[in-house]
Design a protein around this motif. Sequence first.
Motif, PDB file in Angstrom:
ATOM      1  N   THR A  31       3.432 -97.689 -10.669  1.00 23.42           N
ATOM      2  CA  THR A  31       3.639 -96.752  -9.560  1.00 23.42           C
ATOM      3  C   THR A  31       2.303 -96.235  -9.029  1.00 23.42           C
ATOM      4  O   THR A  31       2.272 -95.320  -8.227  1.00 23.42           O
ATOM      5  CB  THR A  31       4.502 -95.550 -10.012  1.00 23.42           C
ATOM      6  N   LEU A  45       6.781 -94.984  -4.719  1.00 21.25           N
ATOM      7  CA  LEU A  45       7.428 -93.676  -4.827  1.00 21.25           C
ATOM      8  C   LEU A  45       6.907 -92.743  -3.744  1.00 21.25           C
ATOM      9  O   LEU A  45       5.760 -92.852  -3.305  1.00 21.25           O
ATOM     10  CB  LEU A  45       7.168 -93.067  -6.205  1.00 21.25           C
ATOM     11  N   LEU A  93      13.729 -97.525  -9.702  1.00 21.47           N
ATOM     12  CA  LEU A  93      12.930 -97.591 -10.933  1.00 21.47           C
ATOM     13  C   LEU A  93      13.798 -97.238 -12.135  1.00 21.47           C
ATOM     14  O   LEU A  93      13.748 -97.906 -13.182  1.00 21.47           O
ATOM     15  CB  LEU A  93      11.744 -96.636 -10.829  1.00 21.47           C
TER      16      LEU A  93
END
Length: 456
Positions: A31, A45, A93
């Motif tokens: 991420t 994200l 996720l």
Amino acid sequence: MKRTSTAELLTAVNGTLHCGDPATPIDGVSTDTRSIDANAAFFALAGENFDAHNFLDKAVDGGAAVLVVSSIPEGVDFKNAAVVLVNDTLTALQQLAAWYRQQLDISVVGITGSNGKTSTKDFTKAVLGQKFSVTATLGNLNNHIGLPLSVLAADESHQVCIWEMGMNHAGEIAPLCQIAKPDIGIITNVGTAHIEHLGTCEAIAEEKGELARCLTDEGTLIVSAACDYVEYFSARTKARTLVAGNGRGKVRAENLVMTATGSEFDLIIDGQRSERVSLPVVGRHMVANALLAAGAGFTLGMTTKEISAGLNGAELTSGRLRCFESNGVTVFDDTYNANPESMAAAIETLVELKQEGSRYVVLGQMAELGDHAEEAHFSIGALAAERGVITVSVGEEAKGIHEGALSKDGKAIHFSDLTESSEWLKQECKAGDMVLFKGSRAAGMERVMNKSFPTN
């Protein structure tokens, strides 16, 4: 992460392939564009102050083989990367982690509690590592983002996974349990950490109890004998309950001796031969955490000899009562975090140790206490004074500690500035003294410690 195809990822997250080859292999998940390995799936994200969709080009340049996105930005050259479109990247996720967990033939130990999660994880890893191939939560990756990343870091070589489950608000533990599917649950304790958001200790127990509730009748719940909610948790789980503690419980410590560098005790497990343990860390609360780890080892069929060998060689994550010496001064680094219970336990630990010189506690604020903050800080200062230690409080938010110490006629000094406090400590502390540093992350007590007693 064991190799997974983009096609499998698509199925797990209910995504749509925008471009690329569904056979593209995935060997890891990221991420953060600053730490992407080759063949990684990058999840873009988005939060209040950032949106990783703005950095997809960096993810591709870093080696990402797959991009998981909730929108397709204009002008990005995806090159050979596959692009998977989902409604929400965080949910995706979590979905991938839940799917991946089911692909692994592993035993999972889930750990939650107000204090001691990371220390208990470290002890558990050290114990189980004597017999099994083990992976565990890295650092503090224990929340709604961190736990999925910890799950996805496991692979087919691992036999046991040890994952922390942290929370700040109600409703956060249950989704983590759904992802991790633990076979063994450890609840370290129930305290006032995060009481600002949950209101009461009963509400905190209810939230931590989600770990107990998620266990099957083939599982095991391990709880500290010192926890006030043992019966509460036991009544809310289908699993068998194993109690571990100092002097009581099926797994227990007896003949405990504390030194300035650690603890020694007889590890007793009913039905097995006892073993002497030399724990390389101080504090009765650390012994309690070690016993929870011993309970996990016992549950997975280990002997007391194997368990004690693991505890003897345990290494704790930085900032958890690490002890070192600087110019003859014994320094205890407990700077990672703080709440009223862990602060009190640290003070009691310092008092219990035998040493000729003076004892200092250098304390910063305790965060996330809400309306309880003023009373909690005052009480900690009063406790320190009652135990006869010299109290050094640092930061305006910690001024209540100073006031509490003065209310009991204790020796106390307050500093608003971190540099001033470190200069005072350097002048004041002499060889033979002991100094404990503790505070919440926001307090920055490690900076005071490092300025006062540099180790290099």
